[in-house]
Design an enzyme around this catalytic site. Structure first.
Site, mmCIF file in Angstrom:
data_model
loop_
_atom_site.group_PDB
_atom_site.id
_atom_site.type_symbol
_atom_site.label_atom_id
_atom_site.label_comp_id
_atom_site.label_asym_id
_atom_site.label_seq_id
_atom_site.Cartn_x
_atom_site.Cartn_y
_atom_site.Cartn_z
ATOM 1 N N LYS A 1 0.832 -1.217 0.000
ATOM 2 C CA LYS A 1 0.000 0.000 0.000
ATOM 3 C C LYS A 1 0.864 1.263 0.000
ATOM 4 C CE LYS A 1 -2.250 -1.447 3.671
ATOM 5 N NZ LYS A 1 -1.837 -2.854 3.721
ATOM 6 N N THR A 2 1.904 1.287 0.822
ATOM 7 C CA THR A 2 2.791 2.460 0.855
ATOM 8 C C THR A 2 3.541 2.618 -0.457
ATOM 9 O OG1 THR A 2 3.063 2.184 3.252
ATOM 10 C CG2 THR A 2 4.692 3.530 2.111
ATOM 11 N N ASP B 1 -1.261 6.602 6.511
ATOM 12 C CA ASP B 1 -1.225 5.167 6.794
ATOM 13 C C ASP B 1 -2.073 4.868 8.033
ATOM 14 O OD1 ASP B 1 -0.569 2.557 6.418
ATOM 15 O OD2 ASP B 1 1.482 2.723 7.180
ATOM 16 N N THR C 1 -5.679 -1.496 7.096
ATOM 17 C CA THR C 1 -5.811 -2.950 7.190
ATOM 18 C C THR C 1 -7.162 -3.349 7.768
ATOM 19 O OG1 THR C 1 -4.747 -2.868 9.367
ATOM 20 C CG2 THR C 1 -3.326 -3.274 7.478
ATOM 21 N N ARG D 1 6.703 -7.918 1.754
ATOM 22 C CA ARG D 1 7.479 -7.427 2.887
ATOM 23 C C ARG D 1 8.272 -8.562 3.533
ATOM 24 N NH1 ARG D 1 4.012 -4.204 6.977
ATOM 25 N NH2 ARG D 1 4.061 -2.745 5.220
#
Length: 673
Positions: free
Chosen positions: A406-407, A451, A500, A559
């Site tokens: 997402k980032t 975020d 999330t 990640r």
């Protein structure tokens, strides 16, 4: 000496927070040069006589008191008729029904005994408002307090007469199915905006956070702005407890205590400073350009007395003057200090073409992004179409599990737009002051990436609605004793929110995102592609076998894959003894996975413990029973480990509990478990 209630001096009042007589009254005025010179001389004389500095307020008080005492002494002497009014006035309310009496103070009415009221009125000049006549007492019995007489006003006209639909806790409730709908965000916004976002209880002064039904909804009241008013979080429950009575319509309220007595505004603990000017300021030049970035804003007209804060300000004005503002978290407003203006940082002239922060040089364009094909395609289409029209794309919401990019995608959007990105986590925006500081720094076209946006405090999220809809942000400013609402105009910007927990977002905020994309876990093929590409950015070559092994242990998230890749690189470089010409082989990948306890099926040690426990018992187990058996927290099992085991088919949930599948038994058998 007795107080109006009859308490001895020095005793605590019967009810905390309720004083006997007013302690402070606000005065604010401008003095001419002649008056200023007289005041300075008076302060100098009194300070020299006392041997210590005498404040200007005390000097003015002593001079006025001495003059009043002299006038009272000579009034009516030598056979002349008395002409001066009494110098002290004490207001006593008397209920026409129960005949109870109360003294009005700055902290509200304080009930006193009828005998005490008669004692205070004895020998004083009494104005009976009910009879409309003036009674002059015997001058011999008039009490003398500091060479000044007293005046007592006894009346009944200040009791509040409420409407017939007044709601109290004792009234009958209507059935739930007959009640009107609860408040919606739009009705709350209309009500609070009409009331200036301040609590409507006299003397409160706090920002309103709730919209209260004047005729309670539980007693048949309608959900509409005319039947609602703004209250703070402290006064709202007090009203529902019946300690404060409210009736009428929004904007025309009748407010009293539970005995229908009016509520007096409470004054602050500190007296405001007396503002003096030696000389009047220069007249503003009507042809000069506005100094605050807002047309037609002239200090003294659009702002406070002595404070040049317009009702509507531009981002340039705010950036040039924000050093003169101090945010008060307790009062939830900005305090303006005019004397700080010379020390404010003149950052309003910052170049709008500043470098784009937060985007690494290794970022790749949309076309080379691995995974999330559908989401990337939709975002690329929206961004390119907006750039073609010379506009900004709609606000974007990215949801999905942690670690799926997402980032990274938010940074890609900023790069495609060719603009700056401002990144902040939702919990960091603790109040309106933090939001004000961030939004005022946004230039035209900037991207604000928030975020964990679902963790925004609700008051901050509600203020963000106005910024998204109107490109403005309203906040309260205090300057001395003046308080007003100021609107900050914002530059056009794009909000990209990442979450999330999409279900935890307030529905009004969720509906303001024009683009909503759900990011899912990555496939093994996509993870293998990422491993091969990112290995080169780390300065190593990754063998295909190594990429497949690392992808299998990454649980579908890039990640985790990057973490495994760095561990493999470290082991390979240490084994070679150099950082040049290093490649990650299958053996290096297996060694990295083994060091973390990850097997060939991608299971970590806790995964295997869960499956082994279920396979050994060979019957369904409840979540808490399984957690107790493993010595682990049940929420950790449900939120960290179970999703992957369910997704990969190692575990199933039934109405009786969790069970291990045949696939899990086969993997355990091959591993010797």
């Amino acid at each position: 000496m007795l107080s109006p209630r009859g308490d001895e001096v020095g005793e605590k009042p019967e009810r905390p927070g309720r004083g006997d007589l007013p302690k402070r009254y606000p005065y604010q005025f401008n003095a001419s040069p002649e008056a200023h010179q007289v005041f300075e001389s008076l302060v100098g004389i009194l300070s020299k006589k006392r041997g210590a500095e005498v404040p200007i307020e005390e000097a003015l008080f002593l001079a006025a008191k001495r003059m009043v005492e002299e006038e009272i002494q000579i009034d009516g002497q030598n056979g002349a008729e008395k002409k001066l009014p009494s110098s002290y006035r004490l207001v006593i309310n008397r209920c026409p029904d129960c005949r109870k009496t109360a003294v009005l103070t700055s902290d509200g009415p304080v009930e006193i005994a009828p005998e005490r009221a008669e004692e205070l009125a004895a020998g004083a000049e009494v104005l009976d408002l009910e009879a409309g006549t003036e009674l002059v007492p015997d001058s011999q019995n008039s009490p003398i307090w500091g060479n000044s007489s007293s005046q007592v006003v006894v009346g009944t006209g200040s009791l509040i007469k409420h409407d017939d639909d007044l709601s109290t806790p004792e009234k009958t409730l209507v059935p739930k199915e007959e009640r009107d709908r609860p408040n919606d965000p739009e009705t709350v916004k209309q009500t609070l905006s009409r009331d200036g976002y301040f609590c409507q209880v006299p003397g409160c002064g706090q920002l309103a956070e709730d919209s209260h039904h004047l005729q309670w909804r539980s007693q048949g009241g309608k959900t509409a702005p005319e039947n609602e008013t703004g209250l703070c979080e402290h006064c709202h429950p007090t009203v529902h407890e019946g300690q404060i009575l409210m009736s009428g319509k929004g904007g025309d309220l009748k407010i009293s205590d539970q005995r229908c007595r009016p509520l007096a505004a409470q004054l602050g603990e500190e007296a405001p400073a007396v503002l003096l000017e030696a000389e009047p300021g220069p007249e503003p030049d009507p042809e000069a350009p506005p100094a605050n970035g807002v047309e037609g804003s002239v200090p003294g007209e659009a702002g406070f007395n002595g404070c040049s804060v317009p009702a509507e300000i531009s981002p340039e004005w705010w950036r040039a003057h924000r050093g003169a503002f101090e945010w008060s978290s307790g009062r939830k407003l900005a305090i303006f200090h005019p004397e700080w203006i010379n020390f404010a940082s003149p950052d309003g002239n910052e170049s709008p073409s500043a470098p784009v922060p937060g985007i690494p040089e290794s970022s790749t364009p949309f076309e080379s992004f691995s995974g999330q094909k559908e989401a990337i395609g939709n975002l690329s289409l929206a961004v390119r179409a907006a750039r073609l029209r010379g506009e900004l794309p709609p606000h974007i919401l990215l949801s999905g599990p942690p670690g799926v990019g997402k980032t990274t995608i938010a940074k890609q959007v900023a790069r495609e737009l060719g603009t700056r990105i401002h990144t902040l986590a939702g919990p960091a925006l603790g109040d309106l002051g933090a939001l004000l500081g961030l939004l005022s720094d946004l230039r035209k076209g900037d991207l604000f990436f928030c975020d964990e946006i679902h963790r925004l405090p609700l008051p901050v999220a509600e203020c963000l609605y106005q910024a998204l809809d109107e490109l403005s942000l309203s906040f309260t400013v205090a300057c001395g004793v003046e308080i007003r609402l100021v609107k900050l105009k914002l530059e056009p910007f794009v909000l990209v929110g990442a979450t999330t927990e999409e279900s935890l977002l307030p529905r009004p905020l969720h509906s303001r995102f024009g683009i909503k994309e759900r990011l899912d876990f990555y496939s093994l093929a996509e993870l293998e592609e990422i491993a091969l590409r990112e290995g080169r950015s780390l300065g190593v070559e990754v063998a295909l076998e190594a990429a497949q092994l690392l992808a299998r242990g990454a649980r579908g998230t890039p990640r985790l894959l990057l973490g495994l890749l760095r561990r493999s690189r470290d082991l390979a470089q240490l084994e070679r003894g150099s950082i040049e010409g290093v490649s990650i082989t299958g053996a290096a990948a297996r060694q990295a996975l083994a060091s973390l306890g990850i097997d060939a099926a991608g299971l970590c040690p806790m995964d295997r413990k869960i499956l082994q426990a279920l396979a050994r018992i060979n019957r369904p187990l409840g979540l808490k029973s399984l957690a107790d058996l493993l010595g682990e927290n049940h929420r950790t099992l449900a939120e960290v480990y179970e999703p992957y085991l369910l997704r990969e088919g190692f575990l199933i949930r039934t109405h009786l509990g969790r069970r291990a599948t045949e696939k899990a038994r086969q993997v355990l058998s091959e591993a010797g478990g």
